[in-house]
Design a protein around this motif. Structure first.
Motif, short mmCIF file in Angstrom:
data_model
loop_
_atom_site.label_atom_id
_atom_site.label_comp_id
_atom_site.label_asym_id
_atom_site.label_seq_id
_atom_site.Cartn_x
_atom_site.Cartn_y
_atom_site.Cartn_z
N LYS A 1 30.23 32.05 40.77
CA LYS A 1 30.48 32.53 39.41
C LYS A 1 29.20 33.07 38.77
O LYS A 1 29.24 34.04 38.03
CB LYS A 1 31.08 31.42 38.56
N THR A 2 28.06 32.45 39.08
CA THR A 2 26.78 32.95 38.56
C THR A 2 26.51 34.36 39.06
O THR A 2 26.10 35.24 38.30
CB THR A 2 25.63 32.01 38.97
N ILE A 3 26.77 34.60 40.34
CA ILE A 3 26.58 35.94 40.91
C ILE A 3 27.51 36.93 40.21
O ILE A 3 27.10 38.05 39.86
CB ILE A 3 26.82 35.92 42.44
N LYS A 4 28.75 36.53 39.96
CA LYS A 4 29.70 37.43 39.30
C LYS A 4 29.29 37.70 37.85
O LYS A 4 29.44 38.82 37.37
CB LYS A 4 31.11 36.87 39.37
N VAL A 5 28.75 36.69 37.16
CA VAL A 5 28.25 36.90 35.80
C VAL A 5 27.10 37.91 35.82
O VAL A 5 27.05 38.81 34.99
CB VAL A 5 27.81 35.56 35.15
N LYS A 6 26.21 37.78 36.80
CA LYS A 6 25.10 38.74 36.90
C LYS A 6 25.62 40.15 37.13
O LYS A 6 25.09 41.11 36.58
CB LYS A 6 24.15 38.32 38.02
N ILE B 1 25.53 37.43 27.31
CA ILE B 1 25.64 36.45 28.38
C ILE B 1 26.76 35.48 28.07
O ILE B 1 27.55 35.11 28.94
CB ILE B 1 24.29 35.70 28.58
N ASN B 2 26.86 35.07 26.81
CA ASN B 2 27.90 34.12 26.40
C ASN B 2 29.29 34.66 26.72
O ASN B 2 30.14 33.93 27.24
CB ASN B 2 27.76 33.81 24.91
N GLU B 3 29.54 35.95 26.45
CA GLU B 3 30.84 36.55 26.77
C GLU B 3 31.09 36.55 28.27
O GLU B 3 32.20 36.28 28.74
CB GLU B 3 30.90 38.00 26.27
N ALA B 4 30.04 36.86 29.05
CA ALA B 4 30.18 36.94 30.50
C ALA B 4 30.49 35.57 31.12
O ALA B 4 31.36 35.46 31.98
CB ALA B 4 28.92 37.53 31.12
N VAL B 5 29.79 34.52 30.66
CA VAL B 5 30.05 33.19 31.23
C VAL B 5 31.44 32.69 30.83
O VAL B 5 32.12 32.05 31.62
CB VAL B 5 28.96 32.14 30.90
N LEU C 1 32.40 29.69 33.28
CA LEU C 1 31.18 29.05 33.77
C LEU C 1 30.37 28.56 32.58
O LEU C 1 30.28 29.25 31.56
CB LEU C 1 30.35 30.06 34.59
N SER C 2 29.77 27.38 32.70
CA SER C 2 28.93 26.90 31.59
C SER C 2 27.64 27.71 31.55
O SER C 2 27.15 28.16 32.57
CB SER C 2 28.63 25.41 31.76
N ARG C 3 27.11 27.85 30.33
CA ARG C 3 25.84 28.57 30.19
C ARG C 3 24.72 27.85 30.94
O ARG C 3 23.85 28.47 31.53
CB ARG C 3 25.48 28.72 28.70
N SER C 4 24.75 26.51 30.92
CA SER C 4 23.69 25.75 31.61
C SER C 4 23.72 26.00 33.12
O SER C 4 22.67 26.12 33.74
CB SER C 4 23.79 24.26 31.30
N ALA C 5 24.92 26.10 33.71
CA ALA C 5 25.01 26.39 35.15
C ALA C 5 24.48 27.80 35.43
O ALA C 5 23.76 28.01 36.41
CB ALA C 5 26.44 26.25 35.63
N TYR C 6 24.83 28.74 34.57
CA TYR C 6 24.33 30.11 34.75
C TYR C 6 22.81 30.13 34.73
O TYR C 6 22.17 30.69 35.62
CB TYR C 6 24.90 31.03 33.67
N TYR C 7 22.21 29.51 33.73
CA TYR C 7 20.75 29.52 33.62
C TYR C 7 20.08 28.72 34.75
O TYR C 7 18.97 29.04 35.16
CB TYR C 7 20.30 29.00 32.25
#
Length: 149
Positions: free
Chosen positions: A23-28, A39-43, A48-54
């Motif tokens: 999911k992080t790759i897809k958000v990127k 970023i908030n809209e994408a996660v 996906l949680s923002r903390s997992a993304y970061y």
């Protein structure tokens, strides 16, 4: 996470990765293609949680993104008919790839192997997308990456 100066990289098949990394790759990718404004809209879109993304964003990359800005050598099997190589060169040029070298073998049984080195730094698409475009050409049978620098 402690930053180590001795980075080790692994090529891993996507289906064994944890969902948070996928999911992080897809958000990127969503952010790269401007499909959301923040970023908030994408996660949220990827659940996906923002903390997992970061946590993962600086450590996961699609394989072909790593080749951007480098010299990539492609092995291309083309049909032995007029215009086949021209189609390939035009496709590379139309995507702002810069052809550095071309080495074409003698056609055997209606096919010729061509090795083309391409500078990718100014390309309008990824190497993965260029390969897909080349494979769709009527004069092309197969395309593989055989080297990169």
């Amino acid at each position: 996470m402690k930053k180590d100066t001795n980075h080790r990289f692994y090529l891993v098949q996507e289906d064994i990765l944890p969902e948070a990394i996928k999911k992080t790759i897809k958000v990127k990718e969503i952010l790269k293609h401007h499909q959301t404004k923040t970023i908030n809209e994408a996660v949220k879109k990827m659940d996906l949680s923002r903390s997992a993304y970061y946590k993962y964003k600086d450590f996961v990359f699609p394989f072909y993104d790593v080749t951007q800005g480098k010299i990539v050598t492609l092995s291309i099997m083309i049909f032995d008919k007029p215009g086949s190589l021209s189609q390939v060169l035009n496709a590379i040029a139309s995507n702002n790839g810069s052809v550095l070298t071309i080495n074409q073998g003698i056609p055997l049984q209606g096919m010729a192997n061509v090795a083309i080195s391409v500078e990718t730094k100014d390309m309008k698409c990824t190497i993965e997308n260029l390969i897909k475009k080349l494979e769709k050409l009527s004069g092309v049978s197969k395309v593989n990456i055989i080297g990169q620098a």
